[in-house]
Design a protein around this motif. Structure first.
Motif, PDB file in Angstrom:
ATOM      1  N   LEU A  96       0.837  -1.193   0.000  1.00 41.62           N
ATOM      2  CA  LEU A  96       0.000   0.000   0.000  1.00 41.62           C
ATOM      3  C   LEU A  96       0.875   1.247   0.000  1.00 41.62           C
ATOM      4  O   LEU A  96       2.011   1.226   0.492  1.00 41.62           O
ATOM      5  N   SER A  97       0.335   2.318  -0.516  1.00 38.01           N
ATOM      6  CA  SER A  97       1.053   3.592  -0.451  1.00 38.01           C
ATOM      7  C   SER A  97       0.981   4.136   0.970  1.00 38.01           C
ATOM      8  O   SER A  97       0.185   3.672   1.798  1.00 38.01           O
ATOM      9  N   THR A  98       1.784   5.133   1.250  1.00 41.39           N
ATOM     10  CA  THR A  98       1.790   5.743   2.587  1.00 41.39           C
ATOM     11  C   THR A  98       0.423   6.310   2.932  1.00 41.39           C
ATOM     12  O   THR A  98      -0.078   6.123   4.056  1.00 41.39           O
ATOM     13  N   THR A  99      -0.201   7.000   1.976  1.00 37.14           N
ATOM     14  CA  THR A  99      -1.524   7.585   2.243  1.00 37.14           C
ATOM     15  C   THR A  99      -2.587   6.504   2.440  1.00 37.14           C
ATOM     16  O   THR A  99      -3.504   6.679   3.251  1.00 37.14           O
ATOM     17  N   GLU A 100      -2.453   5.393   1.728  1.00 43.99           N
ATOM     18  CA  GLU A 100      -3.404   4.297   1.910  1.00 43.99           C
ATOM     19  C   GLU A 100      -3.246   3.674   3.290  1.00 43.99           C
ATOM     20  O   GLU A 100      -4.244   3.359   3.958  1.00 43.99           O
ATOM     21  N   GLU A 101      -2.009   3.481   3.732  1.00 47.54           N
ATOM     22  CA  GLU A 101      -1.784   2.923   5.064  1.00 47.54           C
ATOM     23  C   GLU A 101      -2.347   3.837   6.142  1.00 47.54           C
ATOM     24  O   GLU A 101      -2.985   3.384   7.100  1.00 47.54           O
ATOM     25  N   GLU A 102      -2.103   5.137   6.011  1.00 50.48           N
ATOM     26  CA  GLU A 102      -2.605   6.084   7.011  1.00 50.48           C
ATOM     27  C   GLU A 102      -4.125   6.097   7.045  1.00 50.48           C
ATOM     28  O   GLU A 102      -4.738   6.124   8.126  1.00 50.48           O
ATOM     29  N   ALA A 103      -4.737   6.043   5.850  1.00 43.55           N
ATOM     30  CA  ALA A 103      -6.200   6.030   5.786  1.00 43.55           C
ATOM     31  C   ALA A 103      -6.762   4.744   6.390  1.00 43.55           C
ATOM     32  O   ALA A 103      -7.767   4.774   7.116  1.00 43.55           O
ATOM     33  N   LEU A 104      -6.120   3.616   6.131  1.00 40.00           N
ATOM     34  CA  LEU A 104      -6.571   2.338   6.690  1.00 40.00           C
ATOM     35  C   LEU A 104      -6.439   2.346   8.210  1.00 40.00           C
ATOM     36  O   LEU A 104      -7.296   1.821   8.916  1.00 40.00           O
ATOM     37  N   PHE A 105      -5.381   2.965   8.706  1.00 40.61           N
ATOM     38  CA  PHE A 105      -5.186   3.070  10.159  1.00 40.61           C
ATOM     39  C   PHE A 105      -6.322   3.875  10.792  1.00 40.61           C
ATOM     40  O   PHE A 105      -6.919   3.463  11.792  1.00 40.61           O
ATOM     41  N   HIS A 106      -6.637   5.044  10.210  1.00 42.18           N
ATOM     42  CA  HIS A 106      -7.707   5.882  10.757  1.00 42.18           C
ATOM     43  C   HIS A 106      -9.061   5.191  10.601  1.00 42.18           C
ATOM     44  O   HIS A 106      -9.921   5.289  11.495  1.00 42.18           O
TER      45      HIS A 106
END
Length: 225
Positions: A96-106
């Motif tokens: 996953l991209s960094t933004t995808e990982e951050e969004a999945l975390f939130h």
């Protein structure tokens, strides 16, 4: 059996509950998705090989739960704080991209705080995903997993019938048994086989018969070498 004419018709994938065939290979997955109360922390990862029926089963679940299905690429644009219903996410086999990982975390934290079911759809368990965000990795690793197993003959036969039906093709039942016996025993293999049979019948303007199936199977074997 009336002669089957070859026309180039659109593939219409049936994704209703009545189109999903339950067998020993997927019965546990069906049971787990039917009862979200058994999901630890309200989340579950549904895993299995390509073409195993994960997306189909997820659509059945989403209909029952009044949920939506999305993918990780769409998460950065999702209104996560506004989510008020269950959600299913298709996770690719790639990183996953960094933004995808951050969004999945939130998203994970939001769903947990709101006690909303979260279904993750992937080929491999979350513990094997390539994740760089430590907090996300720990949360994903702790996710309950249910797997759709390798198909048995009954399930392969049912999937073959469904794949032909999706392409609006009527096939002699004896040919279904022949294909199950002679094809590779995987969902991915029979998906490719049905597409190849459809293309061959269309190109030759003839029905799908055993001789045609034999030639297509031989060609697929040669391509795989």
């Amino acid at each position: 059996m009336p002669e089957q004419l070859a026309f180039q018709l659109p593939v219409r994938t049936a994704l209703g509950r009545g189109d999903f065939f339950v067998s020993g290979a997927n019965v546990l997955a069906v049971q787990r998705l039917d009862d979200t109360a058994t999901w630890t922390n309200g989340k579950l990862a549904l895993i299995g090989p390509e073409g195993a029926g994960k997306t189909h089963l997820a659509h059945v679940w989403a209909e029952q739960q009044k949920a939506e299905i999305t993918d990780t690429a769409s998460l950065p644009d999702l209104d996560i704080p506004g989510l008020k219903a269950a959600l299913a996410i298709e996770v690719p086999g790639t990183a996953l991209s960094t933004t995808e990982e951050e969004a999945l975390f939130h998203l994970h934290n939001h769903m947990a705080s709101q006690k909303l079911p979260l279904l993750l759809i992937a080929r491999t368990p979350p513990a094997r995903w390539t994740l760089t965000l430590p907090d996300l990795k720990s949360r994903m690793t702790a996710t309950d997993v249910v797997q759709i197993d390798a198909p048995d003959e009954a399930l392969l036969s049912a999937v073959l019938v469904k794949l032909f039906t999706d392409r609006q093709l009527q096939i002699d039942p004896t040919l279904i048994a022949y294909l199950v016996t002679h094809s590779d025993r995987s969902f991915a293999a029979i998906t490719r086989l049905v597409a190849a049979l459809d293309a061959a019948a269309l190109a030759q303007k003839r029905p799908i018969t055993r001789p045609l199936a034999r030639r297509v199977l031989d060609n697929l074997d040669k391509d795989a070498r």
